[in-house]
Structure formats: C-alpha cells, structure tokens
Design an enzyme around this catalytic site. Structure first.
Site, mmCIF file in Angstrom:
data_model
loop_
_atom_site.group_PDB
_atom_site.id
_atom_site.type_symbol
_atom_site.label_atom_id
_atom_site.label_comp_id
_atom_site.label_asym_id
_atom_site.label_seq_id
_atom_site.Cartn_x
_atom_site.Cartn_y
_atom_site.Cartn_z
ATOM 1 N N GLY A 7 0.929 -1.227 0.355
ATOM 2 C CA GLY A 7 0.143 -0.438 0.248
ATOM 3 C C GLY A 7 1.069 1.348 0.104
ATOM 4 O O GLY A 7 0.224 1.965 0.768
ATOM 5 N N GLY A 26 -0.424 4.622 -1.204
ATOM 6 C CA GLY A 26 -1.280 5.019 0.359
ATOM 7 C C GLY A 26 -0.787 6.624 0.489
ATOM 8 O O GLY A 26 0.181 6.858 0.727
ATOM 9 N N GLN A 27 -2.430 7.232 1.454
ATOM 10 C CA GLN A 27 -1.847 8.244 2.347
ATOM 11 C C GLN A 27 -0.371 7.991 2.934
ATOM 12 O O GLN A 27 0.059 8.862 3.265
ATOM 13 C CB GLN A 27 -3.042 8.736 3.382
ATOM 14 C CG GLN A 27 -3.089 10.273 4.407
ATOM 15 C CD GLN A 27 -3.499 10.295 4.868
ATOM 16 O OE1 GLN A 27 -4.883 9.140 5.367
ATOM 17 N NE2 GLN A 27 -3.755 11.419 5.815
ATOM 18 N N ILE A 37 -3.892 -0.646 -6.917
ATOM 19 C CA ILE A 37 -4.476 -0.089 -7.695
ATOM 20 C C ILE A 37 -4.281 1.626 -8.067
ATOM 21 O O ILE A 37 -4.006 1.833 -9.238
ATOM 22 C CB ILE A 37 -5.952 -0.331 -7.536
ATOM 23 C CG1 ILE A 37 -6.583 -1.392 -7.830
ATOM 24 C CG2 ILE A 37 -6.468 1.049 -8.294
ATOM 25 C CD1 ILE A 37 -7.868 -1.716 -7.764
ATOM 26 N N ASP A 97 -0.961 -7.696 -5.280
ATOM 27 C CA ASP A 97 -2.107 -6.972 -5.141
ATOM 28 C C ASP A 97 -1.910 -8.283 -3.942
ATOM 29 O O ASP A 97 -1.252 -9.247 -3.462
ATOM 30 C CB ASP A 97 -3.279 -7.869 -5.445
ATOM 31 C CG ASP A 97 -4.839 -8.395 -4.845
ATOM 32 O OD1 ASP A 97 -4.328 -8.059 -3.839
ATOM 33 O OD2 ASP A 97 -5.254 -8.622 -6.209
ATOM 34 N N TYR A 107 -14.108 -2.109 8.528
ATOM 35 C CA TYR A 107 -13.336 -2.311 8.838
ATOM 36 C C TYR A 107 -12.760 -2.476 10.760
ATOM 37 O O TYR A 107 -11.650 -2.676 10.888
ATOM 38 C CB TYR A 107 -13.085 -0.466 8.505
ATOM 39 C CG TYR A 107 -11.547 0.063 9.120
ATOM 40 C CD1 TYR A 107 -10.784 0.088 7.817
ATOM 41 C CD2 TYR A 107 -11.491 1.191 9.489
ATOM 42 C CE1 TYR A 107 -9.238 0.481 8.022
ATOM 43 C CE2 TYR A 107 -9.444 1.975 10.419
ATOM 44 C CZ TYR A 107 -9.294 1.831 9.350
ATOM 45 O OH TYR A 107 -7.764 2.218 9.922
HETATM 46 N N1 NAD Z 1 -5.009 6.982 7.694
HETATM 47 C C1 NAD Z 1 -5.574 7.030 8.379
HETATM 48 O O1 NAD Z 1 -6.057 8.013 8.988
HETATM 49 C C2 NAD Z 1 -5.242 5.619 9.468
HETATM 50 C C3 NAD Z 1 -5.754 5.696 10.932
HETATM 51 C C4 NAD Z 1 -5.597 4.353 11.335
HETATM 52 C C5 NAD Z 1 -5.101 3.327 10.901
HETATM 53 N N2 NAD Z 1 -4.934 3.458 9.044
HETATM 54 C C6 NAD Z 1 -4.381 2.228 8.470
HETATM 55 O O2 NAD Z 1 -2.937 2.610 7.863
HETATM 56 C C7 NAD Z 1 -2.378 2.112 6.714
HETATM 57 C C8 NAD Z 1 -2.825 2.701 5.452
HETATM 58 O O3 NAD Z 1 -4.090 3.741 5.558
HETATM 59 P P1 NAD Z 1 -3.625 4.801 4.229
HETATM 60 O O4 NAD Z 1 -3.775 5.835 5.408
HETATM 61 O O5 NAD Z 1 -2.374 4.559 4.160
HETATM 62 O O6 NAD Z 1 -4.890 4.307 3.617
HETATM 63 P P2 NAD Z 1 -5.104 4.810 1.850
HETATM 64 O O7 NAD Z 1 -6.037 4.104 1.751
HETATM 65 O O8 NAD Z 1 -4.565 5.665 1.621
HETATM 66 O O9 NAD Z 1 -4.214 3.294 0.980
HETATM 67 C C9 NAD Z 1 -3.964 2.059 1.096
HETATM 68 C C10 NAD Z 1 -3.371 1.857 -0.122
HETATM 69 O O10 NAD Z 1 -4.210 0.534 0.103
HETATM 70 C C11 NAD Z 1 -3.795 -0.307 -1.689
HETATM 71 N N3 NAD Z 1 -4.416 -1.347 -1.790
HETATM 72 C C12 NAD Z 1 -5.805 -1.561 -1.131
HETATM 73 N N4 NAD Z 1 -6.160 -2.825 -1.773
HETATM 74 C C13 NAD Z 1 -5.102 -3.844 -1.988
HETATM 75 C C14 NAD Z 1 -4.572 -4.814 -2.311
HETATM 76 N N5 NAD Z 1 -6.026 -5.817 -2.543
HETATM 77 N N6 NAD Z 1 -3.953 -5.304 -2.787
HETATM 78 C C15 NAD Z 1 -2.660 -4.136 -1.929
HETATM 79 N N7 NAD Z 1 -2.635 -2.698 -1.790
HETATM 80 C C16 NAD Z 1 -4.082 -2.590 -2.307
HETATM 81 C C17 NAD Z 1 -4.510 0.804 -2.310
HETATM 82 O O11 NAD Z 1 -4.662 1.252 -3.350
HETATM 83 C C18 NAD Z 1 -3.969 2.352 -1.136
HETATM 84 O O12 NAD Z 1 -3.016 2.858 -2.062
HETATM 85 C C19 NAD Z 1 -4.202 0.595 6.880
HETATM 86 O O13 NAD Z 1 -4.068 -0.459 7.254
HETATM 87 C C20 NAD Z 1 -5.007 1.667 7.445
HETATM 88 O O14 NAD Z 1 -5.898 0.802 7.729
HETATM 89 C C21 NAD Z 1 -5.224 4.764 8.590
#
Ligand code: NAD
Length: 319
Positions: free
Chosen positions: A8, A11-12, A36, A53, A142
């Site tokens: 991932g 992602g953020q 994706i 994936d 979630y």
């Molecule tokens: N951002 C927050 O506020 C927050 C808070 C608590 C926990 N988290 C955890 O931190 C982690 C990262 O969060 P984030 O904010 O960067 O989320 P995000 O949604 O920005 O990024 C998640 C990434 O996972 C990828 N993804 C989705 N399905 C996938 C798959 N089948 N295979 C591979 N990649 C896949 C997406 O393309 C995305 O780039 C997550 O596990 C989330 O639960 C985030």
C-alpha cells in the site's frame, strides 16, 4: 541492515513512510509495492517498485524472495468509510492480506509492522482516555477487521514467534497524498478547502471530537516501534497511540487564525455514526513507557505546517 517491503505504498501513509524508510535504510533496500493506485514519481525513481495485490500470496512470496526481504510494513487496507460501502471487499483485502503477510513472515522469519486503528473501539468503550485494555465491540467492518487483525498478529507472535508490532493510529492528517476513504478525512479536507479559498461542507457535527495525529509523528511512531528493543515491549500489534484531540469546530477555528474568512457548514452523513462509536482521547502510556513514544506536534503547530505546505503546493500547481 534492513530489507523492507511496503504494501500500500501509494496510499496516504505509504507515500510518506516509504521515502523516509529509503532515507534511513537506502533506496535499494526498500521495495515500494502498489495495487490500483499508482506510485508517485519520487517513489518510482528512488528505489525498487512492484505491483502487488496483497490477496495474492504467491506473488507476495515471490517479491519477498526476489528482494531478500526481512521486514514488511503492511499498510494496504480498505479504510472505514470505503469499507462501509464495500464490506465484502474490506473483509477480503484486510483479512486475506494480513494472513498472507503473517504466513510469509512465519515461513521466512520476517518482521512485520501492522497499523491498527482507533476503529477497533466501540460505543461501549470509555470514550475519554480510552485504556489500552478495554471493551471492544467495533460496529464497522473496518473495525472488525482491524481488531481481528490485532488478534491474529498476537496469535502469530505467541504461537510461532513472529516479531509483529503495531499501533492503533488515530486519524492521520497530511498534505502530500489525500486520504483514502476514512472517517477522519474531514480534517484533511478542511485544510484543502481553506487553502484554496473555498467553503467546506463537513460530514460530521461541529462538536465531534476525535483523536488525530500529524504525518511526521505517524511516521516517527512506526519507525521508533520497529527499532525498539524487543525485550522492552509488553504488547505486540495493538499499542494505543495518542497525539492530539480536537472537535471539527475547534479545527475550523484554528484554521481561521491563518485564513480568517474560511467558512464551514456542518452536514453530518453516515460517517457521523462511525465517528460516534470512536474514542475522543486515548491513553497511550504503554507506548510511552515501552518504547519512548512522544508526539512532536499539537493542533497549533500542525495547523501552521499544513497551511504553509498546502499553500506551497497550490503555488506549484499540485493541488
Ligand atoms: N489514514 C488514517 O487515518 C489511518 C488511521 C488508522 C490506521 N490506518 C491504517 O494505516 C494503513 C495505511 O492507511 P492509509 O491511510 O495510507 O490508506 P490509503 O487508503 O491511503 O492507502 C491504502 C493503500 O492500499 C492499497 N490497496 C487496496 N487494496 C489493495 C490490495 N488488494 N492489494 C494491495 N494494495 C491494496 C490502496 O491502493 C491504497 O494505496 C491502513 O492499514 C489503515 O488501516 C490509517
């Protein structure tokens, strides 16, 4: 020396944690994997990148073996708001993905970082200074997957000795990559609107208080925990983590200190119900005691830094 795989990575959190890991351990030692959502130019040019994936165990193992990986930062997941729209997908990605990561970690003796969430808590949980050990009956898919994930990580540690560590992140605020569909996204969206000179329609009530963390602290926590002395850790994948707590209205007020005519209207939607089941503040004394956790940013410092950086990005045509 570490050889790290990040899931991932686009992602953020991944888009900022991965460059920091590359700075610390060398670009060639940190493999950024994406699904994706595409990786940014900086990640594509600063080290190895692979499509993955996380529900594909075979491909995960191939990449781990090809790059001789010893640690996985497993970020890939479907977040809270998106998960409520697609619960079956959230279960599949969050549970199969973690299972595949833990299995390869068990077989090849890898270390794992697991980002859990305040979404593991529930309406029955004490909402102020939520304790480390407390009632947890999450109502979102979630939250269910994040809590099941914590338990699975503990099981792999206790049963197979896998070194898996993790924190329960609050809502993460950042300016580089927009959040991916969580309940705390309004905090980030408010900044984007304010800097662009637009009014903002907030999807939670003005008095909604949630715990939040600024991205530099979010990254610091992951790295500090993964580098901590294992002997000092009394927990594994479920450290409570606190930084700051404020209401949506207080955030708007803080932004108005920099952008006085910023306007917000409050129109709660289905995400209000999710926010209402989460804590207002968190007791993170275990993290402070075991691995020296201490956040650097409060509301005022975070707001100043967010606005400065978003203004720069707006000038550069990046917003
Ligand atoms: N951002 C927050 O506020 C927050 C808070 C608590 C926990 N988290 C955890 O931190 C982690 C990262 O969060 P984030 O904010 O960067 O989320 P995000 O949604 O920005 O990024 C998640 C990434 O996972 C990828 N993804 C989705 N399905 C996938 C798959 N089948 N295979 C591979 N990649 C896949 C997406 O393309 C995305 O780039 C997550 O596990 C989330 O639960 C985030």
């Amino acid at each position: 020396m570490r050889r790290i795989l990040v899931t991932g990575a686009a992602g953020q959190i991944g888009s900022e944690l991965t460059p920091r890991l590359r700075e610390l351990y060398g670009g060639e030692n940190v493999v950024a994997t994406f699904h994706i959502k595409k990786l940014g130019e900086d990640l594509l040019s600063s080290g190895p990148c692979e499509h993955l994936d996380v529900t594909d165990a075979k491909r995960l193992r191939e990449i781990v073996e090809e790059y001789d990986i010893d640690s996985i930062f497993h970020l890939a997941a479907i977040l809270s708001a998106k998960g409520e729209q697609k619960p079956q997908l959230a279960w599949h990605v969050n549970m199969s993905g973690l299972y595949n990561v833990l299995e390869v970690a068990r077989e090849l003796e890898l270390r794992v970082f697991y980002p859990s969430s305040i979404a593991v808590f529930s309406p029955e949980t004490p909402r102020d200074m939520t304790p480390q050990l407390t009632v947890m009956r999450p109502r979102t898919i979630y939250g269910v997957t994040k809590l099941a994930g914590e338990l699975l990580c503990d099981y792999y540690h206790n049963r197979f000795g896998v070194d898996v560590r993790g924190v329960r992140y609050p809502g993460v605020i950042s300016y580089k990559t927009p959040p991916g569909g969580g309940t705390t996204d309004y905090a980030v969206e408010m900044f984007y609107a304010a800097v662009k000179g637009e009014p903002y329609t907030c999807f939670v009530r003005e008095d909604t208080v949630l715990p939040m963390i600024y991205m530099p602290d979010c990254i610091k926590a992951a790295i500090q925990l993964m580098e901590a002395d294992a002997e000092r850790l009394t927990r594994h994948a479920d450290y409570n983590l606190a930084s700051m707590s404020f209401s949506a209205g207080e955030l708007a007020e803080e932004i108005r200190k920099h952008i006085p005519d910023f306007k917000v209207v409050y129109k709660p939607d289905y995400r209000q119900r999710i926010a209402d089941t989460w804590p207002r503040s968190i007791d993170d004394s275990a993290a402070r005691r075991d691995w020296g956790w201490k956040p650097s940013y409060g509301l005022a410092e975070m707001t100043r830094d967010m606005i400065e950086n978003l203004r720069r990005r707006l000038e550069e045509g990046l917003l």
